[in-house]
Write an enzyme that holds these catalytic residues in place. Sequence first.
Site, PDB file in Angstrom:
ATOM      1  N   HIS A 163      34.312  20.516  44.648  1.00  0.00           N
ATOM      2  CA  HIS A 163      33.013  20.550  43.975  1.00  0.00           C
ATOM      3  C   HIS A 163      32.148  21.681  44.563  1.00  0.00           C
ATOM      4  CE1 HIS A 163      29.156  18.802  42.428  1.00  0.00           C
ATOM      5  NE2 HIS A 163      28.704  19.308  43.570  1.00  0.00           N
ATOM      6  N   GLU A 164      32.136  21.768  45.889  1.00  0.00           N
ATOM      7  CA  GLU A 164      31.334  22.819  46.536  1.00  0.00           C
ATOM      8  C   GLU A 164      31.858  24.216  46.207  1.00  0.00           C
ATOM      9  OE1 GLU A 164      28.537  22.259  48.010  1.00  0.00           O
ATOM     10  OE2 GLU A 164      28.714  20.090  47.936  1.00  0.00           O
ATOM     11  N   ASP A 191      31.289  19.648  39.143  1.00  0.00           N
ATOM     12  CA  ASP A 191      32.175  18.490  38.964  1.00  0.00           C
ATOM     13  C   ASP A 191      33.351  18.862  38.059  1.00  0.00           C
ATOM     14  OD1 ASP A 191      30.750  16.837  40.586  1.00  0.00           O
ATOM     15  OD2 ASP A 191      29.806  15.666  38.981  1.00  0.00           O
TER      16      ASP A 191
HETATM   17 ZN    ZN Z   1      26.749  19.896  43.984  1.00  0.00          ZN
END
Ligand code: ZN
Length: 412
Positions: A276-277, A358
């Site tokens: 996600h990062e 996401d």
């Molecule tokens: Zn985030």
Amino acid sequence: MTSTDLFYIIIFIILINFIIDKVLDYLNAKNYDNPIPNELQDVYDETEYKKSQAYKKTNYKFGIWSSLFSLALTLGFLFFDGFEYVDNIARQYSDNSIVVALMFFGIIMLGSDLISTPFSYYKTFVIEERFGFNKTTKKTFILDKIKGLFMMAIIGGGILALIIWFYQQTQELFWLYAWGIVTVFTVFMNMFYSKLIVPLFNKQTPLEDGTLRDKISAYAKSVGFNLDKIFIIDGSKRSTKANAYFSGFGSEKRVTLYDTLVNELDEEEIVAVLAHEVGHYKKKHIIFNLVASIALTGLTLFILSVFISNPLLSNALGVDIASFHVGLIAFGLLYSPISEVTGLIMNQLSRKFEYQADDYAKNTYKAEPLITSLKKLSKNSLSNLTPHPAYVLMHYSHPTLLERVRNLRKNN
Ligand SMILES: [Zn+2]
């Protein structure tokens, strides 16, 4: 317009801000007991859910009392010419406008810090303690305060002094120079925050070799992302709440995982959080946010430069000798509706970016471990599963857990 008109406009803005804020809090609190959505039934068991509701209600009540107190204090300060009083004290010691400004802000900051300390003490050692979050010792609490004040004095004082100096040298063009210096500082902090500031408060250790590191490297390689600087930070020194973040860019980019996160999640979930990062990084959200905040600063400084030389600003706060530093306070109060609006826009964008990150994790890794990790983290922080939409619109920088779970399960 007279200074009295402007004074009442400021009072009006403060009151409206307060009322909107409290109405949103109230709406949000009304939804605390709503039924839990189907997708989120497995986040808490019965006892934990009761605990999370008690936590929210305690914070809600605490928020009402502390914000009422600070509203009363602000209004009292304005109606009883508190700024004039502080300005006179500062002027007793020097004729130099930079020194006066530094003393003026020094007194105000120190005063408001002293007054707010009992509240933060209560929040940490009574509320967070009661719900089992607090790991901060009294010693850490006091040291954090002292270090924070020192940093504020050096960095805040330095930048303020420079800006006033630019103003003296260049008058209304000062905003360009101020913008330049703030931009350099912002970029510098983005690059070196983890190296220079974080060590003052926390210990960071490189992630050791092992299966977790191997899994992270394998993932990073699969998406062509260079990720060799992975650090574990001792977040458990202060709280059981968990977190992970990216910082810096170029050769300085690194990822920081809270030790609490590493303990709470399994390896697949940690990789999913990192994916996600990485998504934020790949989708250029980090650069976008940096550029947007620099642009917003420029806009704010420009508007400031249009009004700052008008003595009405200082006079509205009951201060006779017009000055940059008092004008700055009046401007800050008058500007708050605009910053509410820009904040709203930034939150909207941020929620959009969260979906994109996401989706990135879903497409390049897996959705399920991200879902379970989000659920674990929500449980770990006793977070709200049924927030009010208006509250989300104003305050949430992330979509709600329900929205994220639904998005992650879409087309799967
Ligand atoms: Zn985030």
